[in-house]
Design a protein around this motif. Structure first.
Motif, short mmCIF file in Angstrom:
data_model
loop_
_atom_site.label_atom_id
_atom_site.label_comp_id
_atom_site.label_asym_id
_atom_site.label_seq_id
_atom_site.Cartn_x
_atom_site.Cartn_y
_atom_site.Cartn_z
N LEU A 60 0.82 -1.21 0.00
CA LEU A 60 0.00 0.00 0.00
C LEU A 60 0.86 1.26 0.00
O LEU A 60 0.54 2.24 -0.68
N VAL A 61 1.96 1.24 0.73
CA VAL A 61 2.89 2.38 0.74
C VAL A 61 3.47 2.58 -0.66
O VAL A 61 3.54 3.71 -1.16
N ALA A 62 3.85 1.48 -1.31
CA ALA A 62 4.38 1.56 -2.67
C ALA A 62 3.31 2.04 -3.65
O ALA A 62 3.60 2.84 -4.55
N GLN A 63 2.10 1.58 -3.48
CA GLN A 63 0.99 2.02 -4.33
C GLN A 63 0.77 3.52 -4.20
O GLN A 63 0.61 4.23 -5.20
N ALA A 64 0.79 4.03 -2.97
CA ALA A 64 0.63 5.47 -2.73
C ALA A 64 1.75 6.25 -3.41
O ALA A 64 1.50 7.30 -4.02
N ALA A 65 2.96 5.73 -3.36
CA ALA A 65 4.09 6.39 -4.01
C ALA A 65 3.91 6.42 -5.52
O ALA A 65 4.13 7.44 -6.17
N ARG A 66 3.51 5.28 -6.11
CA ARG A 66 3.28 5.22 -7.56
C ARG A 66 2.21 6.21 -8.00
O ARG A 66 2.29 6.80 -9.08
N LEU A 67 1.19 6.39 -7.16
CA LEU A 67 0.09 7.30 -7.50
C LEU A 67 0.41 8.75 -7.17
O LEU A 67 -0.39 9.65 -7.45
N GLY A 68 1.55 9.00 -6.53
CA GLY A 68 1.95 10.36 -6.20
C GLY A 68 1.17 10.98 -5.06
O GLY A 68 1.01 12.20 -5.00
N VAL A 69 0.69 10.16 -4.12
CA VAL A 69 -0.13 10.68 -3.02
C VAL A 69 0.48 10.40 -1.64
O VAL A 69 -0.19 10.55 -0.62
N SER A 70 1.75 10.03 -1.62
CA SER A 70 2.39 9.72 -0.34
C SER A 70 2.34 10.88 0.65
O SER A 70 2.27 10.67 1.86
N ASP A 71 2.35 12.10 0.13
CA ASP A 71 2.31 13.27 1.01
C ASP A 71 0.92 13.53 1.58
O ASP A 71 0.78 14.32 2.50
N ARG A 72 -0.10 12.88 1.07
CA ARG A 72 -1.47 13.07 1.55
C ARG A 72 -2.00 11.90 2.35
O ARG A 72 -3.06 11.97 2.95
#
Length: 79
Positions: free
Chosen positions: A37-49
């Motif tokens: 899930l952390v990697a998915q968030a990074a791929r989608l560009g939403v890690s900061d949110r």
């Protein structure tokens, strides 16, 4: 757990964030899919949110801090 459908929640984050730029998103709990899930968030560009808050004993307090709660679930829809 895959059956909780949190990958769908993460998929929804960029769509909601475009409509509500001030929104922040939290995943409470921990499990076998955390790194995915952390990697998915990074791929989608939403890690900061997106905040992965981990295990919480104070579930009621955590839920009361949110404006909206989501419990995505995969599997067949019930009618």
């Amino acid at each position: 757990m895959p059956s909780k459908g949190n990958q769908y929640f993460v998929d929804a984050v960029p769509h909601v964030a475009r409509a509500l730029p001030e929104a922040r998103f939290f995943v409470v709990g921990e499990g076998e899919l955390h790194e995915e899930l952390v990697a998915q968030a990074a791929r989608l560009g939403v890690s900061d949110r997106l905040v992965f808050a981990g295990f919480r004993r104070d579930v009621a307090a955590a839920l009361s801090a949110f404006d909206v709660s989501s419990f995505p679930r995969c599997g067949k829809a019930r009618r």
